[in-house]
Write an enzyme that holds these catalytic residues in place. Structure first.
Site, PDB file in Angstrom:
ATOM      1  N   HIS A 110       0.848  -1.191   0.000  1.00  8.65           N
ATOM      2  CA  HIS A 110       0.000   0.000   0.000  1.00  8.65           C
ATOM      3  C   HIS A 110       0.885   1.244   0.000  1.00  8.65           C
ATOM      4  O   HIS A 110       1.292   1.716   1.062  1.00  8.65           O
ATOM      5  CB  HIS A 110      -0.907   0.001   1.226  1.00  8.65           C
ATOM      6  CG  HIS A 110      -1.810  -1.187   1.312  1.00  8.65           C
ATOM      7  ND1 HIS A 110      -1.349  -2.443   1.646  1.00  8.65           N
ATOM      8  CD2 HIS A 110      -3.153  -1.317   1.102  1.00  8.65           C
ATOM      9  CE1 HIS A 110      -2.367  -3.291   1.647  1.00  8.65           C
ATOM     10  NE2 HIS A 110      -3.465  -2.637   1.325  1.00  8.65           N
ATOM     11  N   LEU A 163      -8.383  -3.573  10.937  1.00  7.39           N
ATOM     12  CA  LEU A 163      -8.616  -2.143  11.144  1.00  7.39           C
ATOM     13  C   LEU A 163      -9.413  -1.867  12.415  1.00  7.39           C
ATOM     14  O   LEU A 163     -10.323  -2.602  12.776  1.00  7.39           O
ATOM     15  CB  LEU A 163      -9.307  -1.550   9.926  1.00  7.39           C
ATOM     16  CG  LEU A 163      -8.411  -1.494   8.681  1.00  7.39           C
ATOM     17  CD1 LEU A 163      -9.219  -1.099   7.452  1.00  7.39           C
ATOM     18  CD2 LEU A 163      -7.244  -0.540   8.883  1.00  7.39           C
ATOM     19  N   GLY A 218     -10.926   3.409   7.109  1.00 10.39           N
ATOM     20  CA  GLY A 218     -11.296   2.042   7.444  1.00 10.39           C
ATOM     21  C   GLY A 218     -11.293   1.794   8.939  1.00 10.39           C
ATOM     22  O   GLY A 218     -12.179   1.098   9.467  1.00 10.39           O
ATOM     23  N   ILE A 240     -10.507   8.266   0.175  1.00 17.58           N
ATOM     24  CA  ILE A 240     -10.356   7.139  -0.734  1.00 17.58           C
ATOM     25  C   ILE A 240     -10.358   5.829   0.051  1.00 17.58           C
ATOM     26  O   ILE A 240      -9.693   5.701   1.085  1.00 17.58           O
ATOM     27  CB  ILE A 240      -9.034   7.247  -1.534  1.00 17.58           C
ATOM     28  CG1 ILE A 240      -9.052   8.472  -2.445  1.00 17.58           C
ATOM     29  CG2 ILE A 240      -8.784   5.985  -2.347  1.00 17.58           C
ATOM     30  CD1 ILE A 240     -10.076   8.404  -3.572  1.00 17.58           C
ATOM     31  N   HIS A 279      -4.135   2.825  -3.570  1.00 14.47           N
ATOM     32  CA  HIS A 279      -4.364   2.375  -2.195  1.00 14.47           C
ATOM     33  C   HIS A 279      -3.649   1.070  -1.892  1.00 14.47           C
ATOM     34  O   HIS A 279      -2.846   1.003  -0.954  1.00 14.47           O
ATOM     35  CB  HIS A 279      -5.867   2.215  -1.945  1.00 14.47           C
ATOM     36  CG  HIS A 279      -6.210   1.877  -0.528  1.00 14.47           C
ATOM     37  ND1 HIS A 279      -5.967   0.635   0.032  1.00 14.47           N
ATOM     38  CD2 HIS A 279      -6.778   2.612   0.454  1.00 14.47           C
ATOM     39  CE1 HIS A 279      -6.360   0.632   1.285  1.00 14.47           C
ATOM     40  NE2 HIS A 279      -6.859   1.818   1.571  1.00 14.47           N
ATOM     41  N   ARG A 323     -17.523 -19.457  39.012  1.00 18.61           N
ATOM     42  CA  ARG A 323     -17.426 -17.989  38.871  1.00 18.61           C
ATOM     43  C   ARG A 323     -17.311 -17.331  40.246  1.00 18.61           C
ATOM     44  O   ARG A 323     -16.610 -16.329  40.406  1.00 18.61           O
ATOM     45  CB  ARG A 323     -18.624 -17.436  38.106  1.00 18.61           C
ATOM     46  CG  ARG A 323     -19.962 -17.661  38.778  1.00 18.61           C
ATOM     47  CD  ARG A 323     -21.068 -16.859  38.142  1.00 18.61           C
ATOM     48  NE  ARG A 323     -22.357 -17.161  38.750  1.00 18.61           N
ATOM     49  CZ  ARG A 323     -23.410 -16.346  38.738  1.00 18.61           C
ATOM     50  NH1 ARG A 323     -23.316 -15.161  38.142  1.00 18.61           N
ATOM     51  NH2 ARG A 323     -24.536 -16.695  39.294  1.00 18.61           N
ATOM     52  N   SER A 374     -22.130 -10.453  37.764  1.00 18.46           N
ATOM     53  CA  SER A 374     -22.317 -11.807  37.242  1.00 18.46           C
ATOM     54  C   SER A 374     -20.995 -12.521  37.010  1.00 18.46           C
ATOM     55  O   SER A 374     -20.876 -13.729  37.231  1.00 18.46           O
ATOM     56  CB  SER A 374     -23.106 -11.764  35.925  1.00 18.46           C
ATOM     57  OG  SER A 374     -24.423 -11.307  36.125  1.00 18.46           O
ATOM     58  N   GLU A 379     -17.547  -5.266  24.269  1.00 12.56           N
ATOM     59  CA  GLU A 379     -16.633  -6.401  24.368  1.00 12.56           C
ATOM     60  C   GLU A 379     -15.449  -6.302  23.413  1.00 12.56           C
ATOM     61  O   GLU A 379     -14.321  -6.660  23.784  1.00 12.56           O
ATOM     62  CB  GLU A 379     -17.380  -7.721  24.112  1.00 12.56           C
ATOM     63  CG  GLU A 379     -18.268  -8.169  25.251  1.00 12.56           C
ATOM     64  CD  GLU A 379     -19.684  -7.635  25.120  1.00 12.56           C
ATOM     65  OE1 GLU A 379     -20.546  -8.048  25.914  1.00 12.56           O
ATOM     66  OE2 GLU A 379     -19.915  -6.798  24.210  1.00 12.56           O
ATOM     67  N   HIS A 404     -27.816 -17.057  24.894  1.00 18.99           N
ATOM     68  CA  HIS A 404     -26.775 -16.847  25.888  1.00 18.99           C
ATOM     69  C   HIS A 404     -26.019 -18.134  26.244  1.00 18.99           C
ATOM     70  O   HIS A 404     -25.081 -18.089  27.037  1.00 18.99           O
ATOM     71  CB  HIS A 404     -27.375 -16.259  27.166  1.00 18.99           C
ATOM     72  CG  HIS A 404     -27.711 -14.807  27.053  1.00 18.99           C
ATOM     73  ND1 HIS A 404     -28.490 -14.298  26.039  1.00 18.99           N
ATOM     74  CD2 HIS A 404     -27.365 -13.740  27.826  1.00 18.99           C
ATOM     75  CE1 HIS A 404     -28.619 -12.991  26.196  1.00 18.99           C
ATOM     76  NE2 HIS A 404     -27.948 -12.622  27.262  1.00 18.99           N
ATOM     77  N   ARG A 438     -21.943 -20.835  35.812  1.00 17.81           N
ATOM     78  CA  ARG A 438     -22.929 -20.052  36.561  1.00 17.81           C
ATOM     79  C   ARG A 438     -23.482 -20.895  37.705  1.00 17.81           C
ATOM     80  O   ARG A 438     -23.663 -20.413  38.819  1.00 17.81           O
ATOM     81  CB  ARG A 438     -24.073 -19.620  35.650  1.00 17.81           C
ATOM     82  CG  ARG A 438     -25.201 -18.887  36.376  1.00 17.81           C
ATOM     83  CD  ARG A 438     -26.355 -18.587  35.436  1.00 17.81           C
ATOM     84  NE  ARG A 438     -27.393 -17.789  36.082  1.00 17.81           N
ATOM     85  CZ  ARG A 438     -28.426 -18.296  36.752  1.00 17.81           C
ATOM     86  NH1 ARG A 438     -28.537 -19.617  36.866  1.00 17.81           N
ATOM     87  NH2 ARG A 438     -29.322 -17.503  37.293  1.00 17.81           N
TER      88      ARG A 438
END
Length: 688
Positions: free
Chosen positions: A45, A135, A175, A206, A280, A375, A402, A429, A491, A538
Site C-alpha cells: 500500500h 482495522l 477504514g 479514498i 491504495h 465464577r 455476574s 466487548e 446466551h 454459573r
C-alpha cells in the site's frame, strides 16, 4: 493552518512555514522508500505512506519522545499505526530515525523472514509497539496504552518526581473509523478523559473500492466531539506549520483525548495516481514510480537510495532521543533516592516481574465446603490475591456482579480519578479485548476482563491478536454452557470453547471446581508469554475429591487422573472438563460397580495438555487404552484428537433452550445414564 472544529485557529497564528530543502528531501525520502519497497515486493500500500510523510516527519523529529537507540525506554511515547496496511510509513520512519532497521531490511519488505512484514508485528521489528492490520484494533490498543500510562502515573508519580509522563499517538484511516471497535474505544476514551492520547485521522476520501462517499458520509470530527474529544483540523497535510500548531494544541489539552483531522492526498506526488483508489493497495508501477520521482524533483534514480544530506538531517533524531532519555534518567534517579521501593517496583513490573509470595494468599477449600459456582470461586481468588498483586487491574463488559470480577475496596478507574483498579468497559466487548491488549503492551500492569462465554465472539479478533503477540492478558468467561439455564440459546455457548481452543497460543482453562479455579488463576497470572481464558460456571458445582498424588495444581499440566481404579490399567478412560467432571466421576463409579476398570481424567486445559511432554501425556492417557469417552457440555470437535477413532464424545451439536439447567442436562443427554450407556457401547466393541 490548523483550526479547531469551530473554525478558530488552534493557537495564535505564526507566519506559515515553508519546507526548506532539507525538510522537503527528508519527507520525500519517506515517499520514495515507500513506493520503492512496494514496487519491489509487487504488493503493498504505497498511497497512505506517501500522503502521511509530512505528518510522520513532523511528529517523529519534533514532538514524539522516543530514543531510536533504546526502543524499550520506559517513559517513551507510544506510537500506533492503526492503519497497519500503511506499514511502509512506519518502516521508513524507523529506518530514517536510526532504529535498528537497515536499508536491506526495507528492501526485503514483505519477504520471507524479513523484519518488514506486510503489516507491523509486535516483537518482530524494533520500535513497533503493537501488531496492527485488522482495522480499528490499533485505535483501541492506543486507548489501552493511554489508560495504562494514566494508571501508573497515578500510582508512581509524586510532586516533582514525574517518572511516568508520556503520550500515546495513533494514526488511523477511514477504514479504522468505519469499524465498530473504533466507536466503542473512542467513546470509552472520551468518557475517561485520557488527555495524553492523541490521534491523527488521515482524511484522504479514498477506500479500496473508490471514493469514501460510496459507503460513508459522516462528519468524523463532530463524531469525536460528541465522544468528548478535543478536535483540531488541518486543511493541508503538507503544511508543516499547521501540523506543528495542531500537535502543540493537542499537547496543551490535558483533560480530553485529541483527534487531528488531517486532509491529505493519497499517493501525493504521483502524477497519474494521486487521489485515486489505484494507489491504495497496489504498486504504482515502474513507469509511475519513475514519473513520481521526476514530479517530486527526486534526482536519484537508484531504488532505495537516500542521499547523505538527508541521512545526516534525520540523524538528529538519535541525538534528540538520547537527550530526552538521559533527562528522564536524571528524574528517575531522584525518584529512586526519594522512593526506592516504588522505583524498584516500577522497574520490576515493567519487566513483567511478579512480587515474591503473591500466591501465598490463594484460597483453599475442602470437601466439606459444599457446592460453589466456579465464577464465585474466581471472584474469591481475585480478591484474595489483589492485595499481593498491585499490578492487577480489570473489570468486565457491564457484567461485574455476574462475572465476579470486581476488586473490593480498590476503587474505580474514572475520568480525573485514575487511581482505581476496577475498570468499567461498558457493553463494549470488542474494544474491551483490544484495550486489554494495549494495557498489556504498555507494561506495568496485569490486565483481565470478563464477560459471558458466548460473547467472547464479540472480542475474538482482539483475543487472536493477543495470542499472536504473546500478551499475558487474562479473560474471565462465565456462564460457560447450557448450565446457565433460563436465559436460553442466545446466551448458551455451544461452539465457543471449540473456537477459542482453535486459536494458536491461547490457553483455555475450564476448571472443574473451586480448587481448580484457584490453580487456573495461578497459571494465568504466571503466564506472561500468552493469553489465558478462564471459563467458569454459573451453576454451583461440588468440591471434588482427588486421588493421592493428584493435587489440583496439576491444572498446570492440562489433565490428570482425578479418579483411578487400583492397578492403573483401565478398560476405559473418561475425560471431562468443568462441570462435567463431576458427572464423569459419577458415571465412573457406576461403571465400576458394573465391573469395569475406569480412569476419570479432569482435563481443564486441552491446550496445556497438548504442550506437555509425551511421557506425561502417555502416563495420563495410556496409548494402549483405546476406549475413551469424553464428556463436555459443548461442541465435541476438540475432543476427537484425544479419543481417537475408537473413542466417543458426549457433547452438544445443536443450540440450547430456555429451562432450568437440570432439565437441560437431562434433555441434552448429559446424565450418568447416558454416559454409562455410551461407555458400555464402547466397551462392547472389544467383545464383538
Amino acid at each position: 493552518m490548523a483550526r479547531t472544529s469551530t473554525g478558530e485557529p488552534a493557537k495564535p497564528e505564526a507566519p506559515a512555514e515553508q519546507p526548506n530543502d532539507l525538510d522537503r528531501l527528508a519527507i520525500d525520502a519517506i515517499r520514495v522508500l515507500a513506493m520503492d519497497a512496494v514496487q519491489k515486493a509487487r504488493s503493498g500500500h504505497p498511497g497512505t505512506p506517501m500522503a502521511l510523510a509530512p505528518l510522520g516527519y513532523v511528529l517523529w523529529t519534533r514532538h514524539m519522545r522516543h530514543d531510536p537507540r533504546d526502543p524499550g525506554w520506559i517513559d517513551r511515547d507510544r506510537f500506533v499505526l492503526s492503519c497497519g496496511h500503511a506499514s511502509m510509513l512506519l518502516y521508513a520512519l524507523l529506518h530514517l530515525s536510526g532504529y535498528d532497521l537497515s536499508i536491506e531490511d526495507v528492501e526485503a519488505f514483505r519477504q520471507w523472514g524479513s523484519r518488514t512484514p506486510g503489516h507491523p508485528e509486535y516483537g518482530h521489528t524494533p520500535g513497533v509497539e503493537t501488531t496492527t492490520g485488522p482495522l480499528g484494533q490499533g485505535v483501541a490498543n492506543a486507548v489501552g496504552m493511554a489508560l495504562a500510562e494514566a494508571r501508573l502515573a497515578a500510582e508512581f508519580n509524586h510532586t516533582g518526581h514525574y517518572v511516568v509522563d508520556h503520550r500515546t499517538w495513533f494514526v488511523c484511516s477511514d477504514g479504522d473509523l468505519q469499524e465498530g471497535i473504533s466507536h466503542e474505544a473512542a467513546s470509552l476514551a472520551g468518557h475517561l478523559g485520557l488527555g495524553k492520547l492523541i490521534g491523527f485521522y488521515d482524511d484522504n476520501s479514498i477506500t479500496i473500492e473508490g471514493e469514501r462517499s460510496l459507503s460513508d458520509g459522516e462528519d468524523v470530527g463532530a463524531r469525536f466531539e460528541a465522544y468528548g474529544w478535543h478536535v483540531v483540523h488541518v486543511d493541508d497535510g503538507n503544511d508543516l506549520a499547521a501540523l506543528d500548531d495542531a500537535i502543540d494544541a493537542c499537547k496543551a489539552e490535558l483533560l480530553r483525548p485529541s483527534l487531528v483531522v488531517v486532509k491529505t492526498h493519497i499517493a501525493w506526488g504521483s502524477p497519474n495516481k494521486q487521489d485515486t483508489a489505484a494507489a491504495h493497495g497496489a504498486p504504482l508501477g515502474e513507469d509511475e514510480v519513475a514519473a513520481t520521482r521526476k514530479n517530486l524533483g527526486w534526482q536519484w534514480e537508484d531504488p532505495f537510495y537516500v542521499p547523505i544530506e538527508v541521512r545526516e538531517h534525520w540523524s538528529g533524531t538519535v541525538e534528540r532521543g538520547r537527550e530526552l532519555r538521559e533527562s528522564w534518567e536524571k528524574v528517575f534517579k531522584k525518584h529512586q533516592s526519594a522512593f526506592p521501593a516504588e522505583s524498584a517496583q516500577l522497574l520490576a513490573r515493567m519487566a513483567n516481574g511478579l512480587p515474591d509470595g503473591w500466591e501465598d494468599d490463594l484460597p483453599h477449600w475442602d470437601d466439606e465446603d459444599g457446592e460453589l459456582a466456579t465464577r464465585q470461586a474466581s471472584g474469591e481468588v481475585l480478591n484474595a490475591i489483589a492485595g499481593d498483586l498491585p499490578a492487577l487491574i480489570g473489570g468486565s463488559a457491564d457484567l461485574g456482579p455476574s462475572n465476579n470480577t470486581g476488586l473490593e475496596g480498590l476503587g474505580d478507574f474514572l475520568g480525573g480519578r485514575p487511581q482505581g483498579r476496577n475498570l468499567h468497559f461498558g457493553i463494549r466487548e470488542h474494544a474491551m479485548g483490544a484495550v486489554l491488549n494495549g494495557i498489556a503492551l504498555h507494561g506495568g500492569l496485569v490486565p483481565y476482563a470478563g464477560t459471558f462465554l458466548v460473547f467472547s465472539d464479540y472480542m475474538r479478533p482482539a483475543i487472536r491478536l493477543a495470542a499472536l503477540m504473546g500478551l499475558g492478558t487474562i479473560y474471565v468467561f462465565t456462564h460457560d454452557s447450557i448450565g446457565l439455564g433460563e436465559d436460553g440459546p442466545t446466551h448458551q455457548p455451544i461452539e465457543q470453547l471449540a473456537a477459542l481452543r482453535a486459536i494458536p497460543g491461547l490457553h483455555v482453562i475450564r476448571p472443574a471446581d473451586a480448587a481448580e479455579t484457584a490453580e487456573a488463576w495461578r497459571c494465568a497470572v504466571t503466564r506472561r508469554d500468552g493469553p489465558t481464558a478462564i471459563v467458569l460456571t454459573r451453576q454451583k458445582v461440588p468440591f471434588l475429591s482427588r486421588e493421592p498424588g493428584a493435587p489440583a495444581s496439576l491444572v498446570a499440566r492440562g489433565a490428570y487422573a482425578i479418579r483411578e481404579e487400583p492397578g492403573g490399567h483401565p478398560d476405559l478412560v473418561l475425560l471431562a472438563s468443568g462441570s462435567e467432571v463431576a458427572l464423569a466421576i459419577a458415571a465412573g463409579e457406576e461403571l465400576s460397580r458394573r465391573g469395569h476398570l475406569v480412569r476419570v481424567l479432569s482435563v481443564p486445559s486441552l491446550d496445556r495438555f497438548a504442550e506437555q511432554d509425551r511421557s506425561w501425556r502417555d502416563k495420563v492417557l495410556p496409548p494402549e487404552c483405546r476406549r475413551r469417552l469424553a464428556v463436555e457440555a459443548a461442541h465435541p470437535m476438540p475432543w476427537w484428537r484425544w479419543v481417537g477413532s475408537d473413542g466417543d464424545v458426549v457433547g452438544i451439536e445443536r443450540f440450547g433452550a430456555s429451562a432450568p439447567y437440570e432439565r437441560l442436562y437431562e434433555e441434552y443427554g448429559l446424565t450418568v445414564d447416558v454416559v454409562v450407556s455410551r461407555a458400555e457401547a464402547l466397551l462392547a466393541r472389544d467383545k464383538a
